[in-house]
Design a protein around this motif. Structure first.
Motif, mmCIF file in Angstrom:
data_model
loop_
_atom_site.group_PDB
_atom_site.id
_atom_site.type_symbol
_atom_site.label_atom_id
_atom_site.label_comp_id
_atom_site.label_asym_id
_atom_site.label_seq_id
_atom_site.Cartn_x
_atom_site.Cartn_y
_atom_site.Cartn_z
ATOM 1 N N UNK A 65 0.833 -1.206 0.000
ATOM 2 C CA UNK A 65 0.000 0.000 0.000
ATOM 3 C C UNK A 65 0.865 1.252 0.000
ATOM 4 N N UNK A 66 1.888 1.281 0.862
ATOM 5 C CA UNK A 66 2.749 2.461 0.957
ATOM 6 C C UNK A 66 3.514 2.677 -0.348
ATOM 7 N N UNK A 67 4.024 1.606 -0.928
ATOM 8 C CA UNK A 67 4.762 1.738 -2.192
ATOM 9 C C UNK A 67 3.856 2.260 -3.305
ATOM 10 N N UNK A 68 2.607 1.811 -3.290
ATOM 11 C CA UNK A 68 1.650 2.272 -4.300
ATOM 12 C C UNK A 68 1.331 3.752 -4.104
ATOM 13 N N UNK A 69 1.207 4.186 -2.852
ATOM 14 C CA UNK A 69 0.871 5.580 -2.558
ATOM 15 C C UNK A 69 2.001 6.541 -2.906
ATOM 16 N N UNK A 70 3.228 6.130 -2.618
ATOM 17 C CA UNK A 70 4.365 7.050 -2.730
ATOM 18 C C UNK A 70 5.247 6.806 -3.940
ATOM 19 N N UNK A 241 -21.456 -4.111 2.449
ATOM 20 C CA UNK A 241 -20.767 -5.125 1.647
ATOM 21 C C UNK A 241 -20.398 -4.572 0.274
ATOM 22 N N UNK A 242 -21.262 -3.756 -0.318
ATOM 23 C CA UNK A 242 -20.940 -3.142 -1.611
ATOM 24 C C UNK A 242 -19.732 -2.210 -1.489
ATOM 25 N N UNK A 243 -19.681 -1.454 -0.388
ATOM 26 C CA UNK A 243 -18.524 -0.572 -0.172
ATOM 27 C C UNK A 243 -17.247 -1.388 -0.045
ATOM 28 N N UNK A 244 -17.308 -2.472 0.732
ATOM 29 C CA UNK A 244 -16.116 -3.295 0.911
ATOM 30 C C UNK A 244 -15.733 -3.985 -0.393
ATOM 31 N N UNK A 245 -16.702 -4.395 -1.184
ATOM 32 C CA UNK A 245 -16.423 -5.033 -2.475
ATOM 33 C C UNK A 245 -15.686 -4.072 -3.406
ATOM 34 N N UNK A 246 -16.085 -2.808 -3.400
ATOM 35 C CA UNK A 246 -15.400 -1.805 -4.209
ATOM 36 C C UNK A 246 -13.950 -1.636 -3.755
ATOM 37 N N UNK A 247 -13.760 -1.616 -2.427
ATOM 38 C CA UNK A 247 -12.399 -1.532 -1.888
ATOM 39 C C UNK A 247 -11.602 -2.772 -2.273
ATOM 40 N N UNK A 251 -8.661 -1.392 -4.510
ATOM 41 C CA UNK A 251 -7.581 -0.935 -3.633
ATOM 42 C C UNK A 251 -6.821 -2.059 -2.942
ATOM 43 N N UNK A 252 -7.507 -3.091 -2.514
ATOM 44 C CA UNK A 252 -6.862 -4.121 -1.692
ATOM 45 C C UNK A 252 -5.814 -4.900 -2.486
ATOM 46 N N UNK A 253 -4.570 -4.981 -1.976
ATOM 47 C CA UNK A 253 -3.545 -5.769 -2.676
ATOM 48 C C UNK A 253 -3.857 -7.266 -2.580
ATOM 49 N N UNK A 254 -3.533 -7.994 -3.638
ATOM 50 C CA UNK A 254 -3.712 -9.442 -3.667
ATOM 51 C C UNK A 254 -2.354 -10.093 -3.893
ATOM 52 N N UNK A 255 -1.964 -10.966 -3.003
ATOM 53 C CA UNK A 255 -0.636 -11.573 -3.109
ATOM 54 C C UNK A 255 -0.492 -12.402 -4.379
ATOM 55 N N UNK A 257 -1.704 -11.790 -7.191
ATOM 56 C CA UNK A 257 -1.628 -10.905 -8.360
ATOM 57 C C UNK A 257 -0.406 -9.997 -8.305
ATOM 58 N N UNK A 258 0.548 -10.321 -7.424
ATOM 59 C CA UNK A 258 1.731 -9.481 -7.299
ATOM 60 C C UNK A 258 1.492 -8.254 -6.448
ATOM 61 N N UNK A 259 0.599 -8.374 -5.452
ATOM 62 C CA UNK A 259 0.279 -7.291 -4.520
ATOM 63 C C UNK A 259 -0.285 -6.056 -5.229
ATOM 64 N N UNK A 260 -1.152 -6.297 -6.213
ATOM 65 C CA UNK A 260 -1.927 -5.220 -6.817
ATOM 66 C C UNK A 260 -3.394 -5.628 -6.765
ATOM 67 N N UNK A 261 -4.275 -4.678 -7.017
ATOM 68 C CA UNK A 261 -5.709 -4.959 -6.964
ATOM 69 C C UNK A 261 -6.162 -5.634 -8.253
ATOM 70 N N UNK A 262 -7.334 -6.319 -8.237
ATOM 71 C CA UNK A 262 -7.847 -6.924 -9.476
ATOM 72 C C UNK A 262 -8.032 -5.920 -10.601
ATOM 73 N N UNK A 263 -8.503 -4.709 -10.274
ATOM 74 C CA UNK A 263 -8.693 -3.696 -11.316
ATOM 75 C C UNK A 263 -7.368 -3.339 -11.977
ATOM 76 N N UNK A 264 -6.322 -3.154 -11.169
ATOM 77 C CA UNK A 264 -5.000 -2.840 -11.721
ATOM 78 C C UNK A 264 -4.465 -4.001 -12.544
ATOM 79 N N UNK A 265 -4.718 -5.222 -12.093
ATOM 80 C CA UNK A 265 -4.243 -6.401 -12.808
ATOM 81 C C UNK A 265 -4.848 -6.471 -14.207
ATOM 82 N N UNK A 266 -6.147 -6.216 -14.303
ATOM 83 C CA UNK A 266 -6.798 -6.250 -15.609
ATOM 84 C C UNK A 266 -6.263 -5.146 -16.508
ATOM 85 N N UNK A 267 -6.045 -3.951 -15.936
ATOM 86 C CA UNK A 267 -5.518 -2.839 -16.739
ATOM 87 C C UNK A 267 -4.099 -3.112 -17.210
#
Length: 283
Positions: A65-70, A241-247, A251-255, A257-267
């Motif tokens: 998360x920190x690496x992604x932010x900064x 639950x919808x709010x958490x699903x969006x997160x 936003x949530x890293x997935x190990x 997927x290389x510690x990126x979110x599903x949305x980032x992985x698809x992009x």
């Protein structure tokens, strides 16, 4: 030791002899502590904030998360050291289960986003004891949570209605994997998926690991969302639950997927969304 060497030096003893007598290195005596790196000071504050927000995350996710932010390239040992020095809570390690491949021989691994969906139910209750039944739909390839629908009950017709809406939004998958619950093995659902050109695959009875993607998602949903919330109605549960699903998706890293979110992985993979006819397009 420094005070001892200092007193001996004041009495006229040389620093070298004083250090020899005290059995301490001259380098140790001459060392002056440097001011802490500003990045470390900021990182300590940020780790406290992240720990309060994500109570179930460990240091690998915090580092991601920190690496992604900064945009910084931080060493994981640095994050672990600061985490320990600040005495931040360490998530309890879960018992590791026997690793079994989550896919059966009847269904190969997904090769593109939204090709194979996994479905299952998870149960919860409101503060007043009202039962809640949640239908989860997961994309096997990108780990995207397509839907978590909260209802008081689910029959085959409600499952069909939910899938029909998702087919219009995401397109039709090639396969749908489920367990052997009465909602999933009904003849009505089988006829409907056959008409849509979707192959319905049931795991072997008593083998939940064959539906491992959605089971893993339910573990995260339970630990990170449901266990920390109090619901007073079905509607409130759906909103949370919808709010958490969006997160989870954005936003949530997935190990895996290389510690990126599903949305980032698809992009990053440059996968196109599924068209209305259920065809997969790849750039």
């Amino acid at each position: 030791m420094r005070s001892v060497v200092s007193e001996m030096s004041e009495e006229g003893v040389s620093e070298r002899k004083a250090c020899e007598a005290a059995r301490v290195s001259r380098t140790t005596i001459r060392y002056e502590q440097k001011e802490e790196d500003p990045i470390n000071r900021w990182l300590r504050i940020r780790l406290h904030e992240l720990s309060a927000k994500h109570r179930t995350y460990g240091t690998p996710f915090m580092k991601a998360i920190v690496c992604k932010e900064t945009g910084l390239k931080l060493n994981h040992k640095r994050v672990e050291r600061l985490w320990g020095e600040e005495r931040l809570p360490v998530p309890r390690k879960r018992r590791r289960r026997l690793k079994v491949h989550p896919l059966t021989d009847r269904l190969g691994a997904a090769q593109r986003p939204f090709q194979t969906w996994s479905l299952d139910f998870i149960h919860h209750k409101t503060e007043y004891g009202q039962k809640l039944k949640m239908l989860s739909v997961i994309d096997d390839f990108s780990k995207t949570c397509i839907e978590v629908r909260v209802e008081k009950r689910f029959r085959a017709i409600e499952v069909i209605e939910a899938l029909d809406e998702l087919f219009w939004e995401y397109g039709r998958p090639e396969y749908i994997r489920t367990d052997n619950g009465p909602e999933f093995i009904s003849e009505l659902l089988h006829r409907w998926t056959e008409e849509k050109g979707v192959k319905l695959i049931h795991i072997n009875p008593g083998s939940p690991w064959e539906n491992g993607y959605v089971e893993s998602f339910h573990d995260k949903l339970r630990r990170e969302c449901l266990n920390g919330e109090i619901f007073f109605s079905r509607g409130e549960a759906q909103v949370v639950v919808d709010w958490w699903r969006e997160h989870y998706n954005s936003e949530r890293p997935h190990s895996t997927l290389g510690h990126i979110s599903p949305s980032e992985f698809i992009r990053q993979e440059k996968w196109n969304t599924v068209d209305r006819n259920g065809l997969q397009n790849v750039h």
